[in-house]
Scaffold this active site. Structure first.
Site, PDB file in Angstrom:
ATOM      1  N   HIS A  72       1.487  15.814  -4.320  1.00 37.11           N
ATOM      2  CA  HIS A  72       1.751  16.601  -5.335  1.00 37.11           C
ATOM      3  C   HIS A  72       1.630  18.619  -4.357  1.00 37.11           C
ATOM      4  CE1 HIS A  72       0.297  14.617  -9.589  1.00 37.11           C
ATOM      5  NE2 HIS A  72       1.479  14.306  -9.136  1.00 37.11           N
ATOM      6  N   TYR A 384      -9.214  22.562  -2.538  1.00 37.07           N
ATOM      7  CA  TYR A 384      -8.369  21.692  -2.835  1.00 37.07           C
ATOM      8  C   TYR A 384      -7.807  21.061  -1.993  1.00 37.07           C
ATOM      9  CZ  TYR A 384      -6.869  19.273  -7.036  1.00 37.07           C
ATOM     10  OH  TYR A 384      -6.715  18.048  -8.369  1.00 37.07           O
TER      11      TYR A 384
HETATM   12  C1  PHB Z   1      -8.019  11.595 -11.960  1.00 33.67           C
HETATM   13  O1  PHB Z   1      -6.835  11.628 -11.602  1.00 33.67           O
HETATM   14  O2  PHB Z   1      -9.426  10.790 -11.902  1.00 33.67           O
HETATM   15  C2  PHB Z   1      -8.908  13.165 -11.885  1.00 33.67           C
HETATM   16  C3  PHB Z   1      -8.071  14.055 -10.740  1.00 33.67           C
HETATM   17  C4  PHB Z   1      -8.445  15.651 -10.564  1.00 33.67           C
HETATM   18  C5  PHB Z   1      -9.845  15.587 -10.825  1.00 33.67           C
HETATM   19  C6  PHB Z   1     -10.600  14.716 -11.366  1.00 33.67           C
HETATM   20  C7  PHB Z   1     -10.436  13.258 -11.777  1.00 33.67           C
HETATM   21  O3  PHB Z   1     -10.247  16.384 -10.639  1.00 33.67           O
END
Ligand code: PHB
Length: 399
Positions: A72, A384
């Site tokens: 992504h 991130y």
């Molecule tokens: C998940 O896909 O489980 C997921 C994605 C992003 C997050 C936390 C969990 O910040």
């Protein structure tokens, strides 16, 4: 039984460490209390920072991830009825990979076994001994029998509730903690994706997140009472809550499907300092917990064991102890930055009971700022996708 490195806990931290050590010719034994089936079916988060995905690729673990994981290049923040995209790749040159943690665990288990690794399932560590000597020991039970593993080093990778952290005398550790007055209700759904990239949403009713596992399975969460139970949420109540929180002004909403799993995820921030005591080194959740909003949990575990495997390589290869001595200091710098980011994302995106209308307006202003200022967006994005891992302390750090 004797080994060089006794690893307590066979989650991503313990298994990956064992794999990295094996590549350096350093023998280890992993003690995991659960069965292989239990371990491989535990559903956790699924965002891999670019550096995490790269490490898995570089060390021969990337085959299934490369095929089934989804890269992504951006995420969405949704608030006030609108959706704004943070372009991770454009802002940082990096991306993230969506690939479930339990899939990473499956790949690691398969690879360790293929490489002849010592992986003991159903082995419950009971106590750690002589940690301040050169010959520490781990006592464990397995199939009703007691065993003892002596080693050069013990690695505590046995999660927040494991015994390792508590084996550091209380006077030798400090714990820092923040609890949040909410949890996440998580569901796995059989449905096609309703969005190409993740959506983190703030709404008067609370936070929600639309994530994915595969083209057929979606993962969604919404903020709930931390003591809530899955039984309180029949499917139609879940869908009406998600639609209420996620439908945008242009009529977009989540795609419904058969719900195949429901669970409540707790939210806490926690750090123990230092992350080492004598010949015990803590890694992953045993040493630190982040709320899942920043998607940092497993990535921090991976960063810890990168630092630790490098320090152990220096020890066994050249007899050098400097990096081992500074393991905690090296890791904690990154840990605290991830703690800050996770706390910040959590604060910006959740409804806090008792918060007034002013507080909610501040959150909207912050989201507006983060999605309209390039510098603010870049700050979110670089955290991130993952800050660089320093495998040894920064130059100039006092010893
Ligand atoms: C998940 O896909 O489980 C997921 C994605 C992003 C997050 C936390 C969990 O910040």
């Amino acid at each position: 039984m004797h080994t060089r490195v006794a690893i307590v806990g066979g989650g991503p931290a313990g298994l990956l460490l064992s794999h990295l050590l094996h590549r350096e010719g350093i023998e280890s034994v992993v003690l995991e209390s659960r069965s292989r089936e239990e371990l491989e079916s535990e559903i956790r988060a699924g965002v891999l920072e670019q550096g995490t995905a790269d490490l898995l690729q570089e060390t021969g673990l990337g085959e299934r991830m490369g095929r089934d994981g989804a890269v992504h290049h951006g995420i969405n923040l949704q608030f006030g009825g609108r959706r704004e995209r943070i372009d991770l790749r454009e802002l940082t040159g990096k991306s993230v990979t969506l690939y479930g943690q339990h899939e990473v665990v499956k790949d690691l288990v398969a690879r360790r076994l293929e490489d002849g690794g010592h992986l003991l399932f159903g082995a419950e560590a009971g106590s750690l001994h002589d940690l301040d000597s050169e010959r520490p020991r781990v006592r464990f039970s397995r199939g009703g029998e007691e065993g003892e593993l002596s080693c050069d080093f013990v690695v505590g990778a046995d999660s927040f509730r494991g015994i390792s952290r508590l084996s550091i005398p209380q006077r030798a550790r400090a714990e820092y903690e923040r609890k949040y007055p909410f949890g996440w209700f998580g569901i796995l759904v059989e449905a096609p994706p309703a969005t190409e990239e993740l959506i983190y949403a703030l709404h008067e009713r609370g936070f929600s997140l639309v994530s994915t596992r595969s083209p057929e399975i979606q993962r969604m969460y919404f903020q709930c009472d931390p003591n809530d139970a899955a039984d309180n949420w029949p499917d139609d109540r879940i869908w009406s809550e998600l639609h209420a929180r996620l439908t945008t002004d242009d009529g977009w909403s989540v795609t419904e499907g058969r719900i195949i799993q429901k669970n409540v995820v707790g939210m806490r921030s926690f750090v123990v300092e230092p992350m080492q005591y004598g010949r015990l080194f803590l890694a992953g959740d045993a040493a630190h917990i982040v709320p899942p909003t920043g998607a940092k949990g497993m990535n921090l575990a991976v960063a810890d064991v990168r630092v630790l495997s490098e320090a152990l390589r220096e020890f066994y290869g050249a007899g050098r102890t400097e990096s081992l001595a500074r393991y905690s200091e090296t890791c904690l710098r990154r840990v605290w930055r991830a703690e800050r980011f996770s706390w910040w994302m959590t604060s910006m995106l959740h409804r806090f009971d008792g918060a007034d209308a002013f507080g909610h307006r501040l959150q909207l202003a912050e989201l507006d700022y983060v999605t309209s200022s390039r510098s603010a967006a870049a700050s979110l994005a670089e955290n991130y996708v993952g800050l660089p891992v320093e495998v040894s302390p920064a130059a100039g750090t006092p010893v």
